[in-house]
Design a protein around this motif. Sequence first.
Motif, short mmCIF file in Angstrom:
data_model
loop_
_atom_site.label_atom_id
_atom_site.label_comp_id
_atom_site.label_asym_id
_atom_site.label_seq_id
_atom_site.Cartn_x
_atom_site.Cartn_y
_atom_site.Cartn_z
N GLU A 54 0.84 -1.19 0.00
CA GLU A 54 0.00 0.00 0.00
C GLU A 54 0.88 1.25 0.00
O GLU A 54 1.48 1.60 1.02
CB GLU A 54 -0.93 -0.02 1.21
CG GLU A 54 -1.90 -1.19 1.21
CD GLU A 54 -2.81 -1.20 2.42
OE1 GLU A 54 -2.56 -0.39 3.34
OE2 GLU A 54 -3.74 -2.02 2.46
N MET A 55 0.96 1.88 -1.18
CA MET A 55 1.77 3.10 -1.33
C MET A 55 1.01 4.08 -2.23
O MET A 55 0.15 3.68 -3.02
CB MET A 55 3.10 2.76 -2.01
CG MET A 55 4.01 1.85 -1.22
SD MET A 55 5.60 1.58 -2.08
CE MET A 55 5.05 0.69 -3.53
N PRO A 56 1.31 5.37 -2.10
CA PRO A 56 0.74 6.35 -3.05
C PRO A 56 1.20 6.01 -4.46
O PRO A 56 2.30 5.51 -4.68
CB PRO A 56 1.33 7.68 -2.58
CG PRO A 56 1.73 7.45 -1.15
CD PRO A 56 2.15 6.01 -1.08
N GLY A 57 0.35 6.26 -5.44
CA GLY A 57 0.70 5.91 -6.82
C GLY A 57 0.47 4.43 -7.04
O GLY A 57 -0.43 3.83 -6.47
N PRO A 58 1.30 3.81 -7.89
CA PRO A 58 1.10 2.38 -8.16
C PRO A 58 1.30 1.55 -6.89
O PRO A 58 2.22 1.79 -6.11
CB PRO A 58 2.16 2.06 -9.22
CG PRO A 58 3.19 3.12 -9.07
CD PRO A 58 2.45 4.35 -8.64
N SER A 59 0.43 0.58 -6.70
CA SER A 59 0.55 -0.30 -5.54
C SER A 59 1.73 -1.24 -5.72
O SER A 59 2.31 -1.36 -6.82
CB SER A 59 -0.72 -1.12 -5.35
OG SER A 59 -0.84 -2.09 -6.41
N GLY A 60 2.07 -1.94 -4.63
CA GLY A 60 3.16 -2.92 -4.72
C GLY A 60 2.87 -4.01 -5.73
O GLY A 60 3.77 -4.49 -6.43
N PHE A 61 1.61 -4.44 -5.82
CA PHE A 61 1.24 -5.46 -6.79
C PHE A 61 1.53 -4.96 -8.22
O PHE A 61 2.07 -5.70 -9.05
CB PHE A 61 -0.24 -5.83 -6.66
CG PHE A 61 -0.59 -6.46 -5.35
CD1 PHE A 61 0.20 -7.48 -4.81
CD2 PHE A 61 -1.71 -6.05 -4.64
CE1 PHE A 61 -0.14 -8.07 -3.59
CE2 PHE A 61 -2.05 -6.65 -3.43
CZ PHE A 61 -1.25 -7.65 -2.90
N GLU A 62 1.14 -3.73 -8.50
CA GLU A 62 1.37 -3.16 -9.83
C GLU A 62 2.86 -3.03 -10.12
O GLU A 62 3.32 -3.31 -11.24
CB GLU A 62 0.67 -1.81 -9.94
CG GLU A 62 -0.85 -1.89 -9.87
CD GLU A 62 -1.50 -0.52 -9.78
OE1 GLU A 62 -2.57 -0.34 -10.36
OE2 GLU A 62 -0.92 0.38 -9.10
#
Length: 379
Positions: A54-62
């Motif tokens: 869970e991060m701003p912008g693209p998620s870790g999965f992305e």
Amino acid sequence: MSNLVLAIDDDKLVHHIVEQSLLHSCKVIHAYSGEEGLKMAAQQRPDIILLDIEMPGPSGFEVCERLKANPQLCDIPVMFLSSKSAISERMRGYNAGGADYIVKPFDSDEMLARIKVLDEYRRQSLKLKQDVQKAQITAEIAMSDSGDMGRIMRYVGQSYHAHDLNTLSEYFFEFFVPLQLQVAVAFWYHDSEVFYSQEGAIQPLEQELLEKHRNGDRFVDFGRRTIINYPKVSLLIKNMPTDDAGLYGRYKDLLPHILEATNAKIKDMEVSEVALTKVEQIGLAFEELSDQLGEVASAYNDKLAQFSAYVSSDQANGKQAEAKQLFEHFSLINDDFSIIRYKLGEITEVRHELIQSLNQMAKPWGEEDVPAQTDIELF
């Protein structure tokens, strides 16, 4: 271990914990967003990536999906950092391309241990990459539907000559090369679990998924992954062609046959191992009994000799007939001792021969004795 680790997380505290955990074993570089992490990965080519979800912008999965889509970065193991522990989240992480998944807050020792596992996985994967490329060339020889049963029959023949899990896994993986399927397998042997992967080392998250779904449905599909479960073996297919209905259906019809054969083989190996152990235990008991009877017989012979001397002496005057009859009785008992010891000796010899035969059966055949899947002519 001295590796370059890229930590991608928007939380500065996590960066501090990672830095302290790996202070004496790795060099850590830091990125505070998904985009920054992708740029640093391309520039620095780290050995391992620690990735927040869970991060701003693209998620870790992305971010992970984009890393795995890049041919130059796709071999870097990714460990997800997340505050969510649900199996659905772990499966999503694995579908995105993750090799491991650790839940926040994590312990420093646990982090270091998992880094070591990923490093070993990375090293073995690089070492085997050339062999995998050769296998991919072999896989260009397409197998027609009419050849499927021929390959299964060949595998059954090969597995007959496999008497340890390492050899069985080699024949097992050979089967999948022409199918262009990437697989990992778990053998549930006795009360233990043994994992193998075509890449040499199984990823921690793959192992966890196989363990958690062991008692699940026969087929477990998630994304382009499929787990097929049998009592003694579970197969993880990493690139199941779910977008090709015809090929997908063919594999679902085909693969249970090889898993049924493998399941039966492992059961046979378990029974054989138990039988060999029992034979050894029985043989040792007979040897011990034979030794004990030998000691008794030796002492008995000494007493019999003394009794014989007494019968012939003046001390038995007037009682020779009774003494002689008693002496003959003891002599017959002594003969019975000799016969029992002889029979025990025969049993011990047969036991040695049986153990030699079982051990000979348990010896893996050489490669020259069992044709490889790529050497057979399909019909």
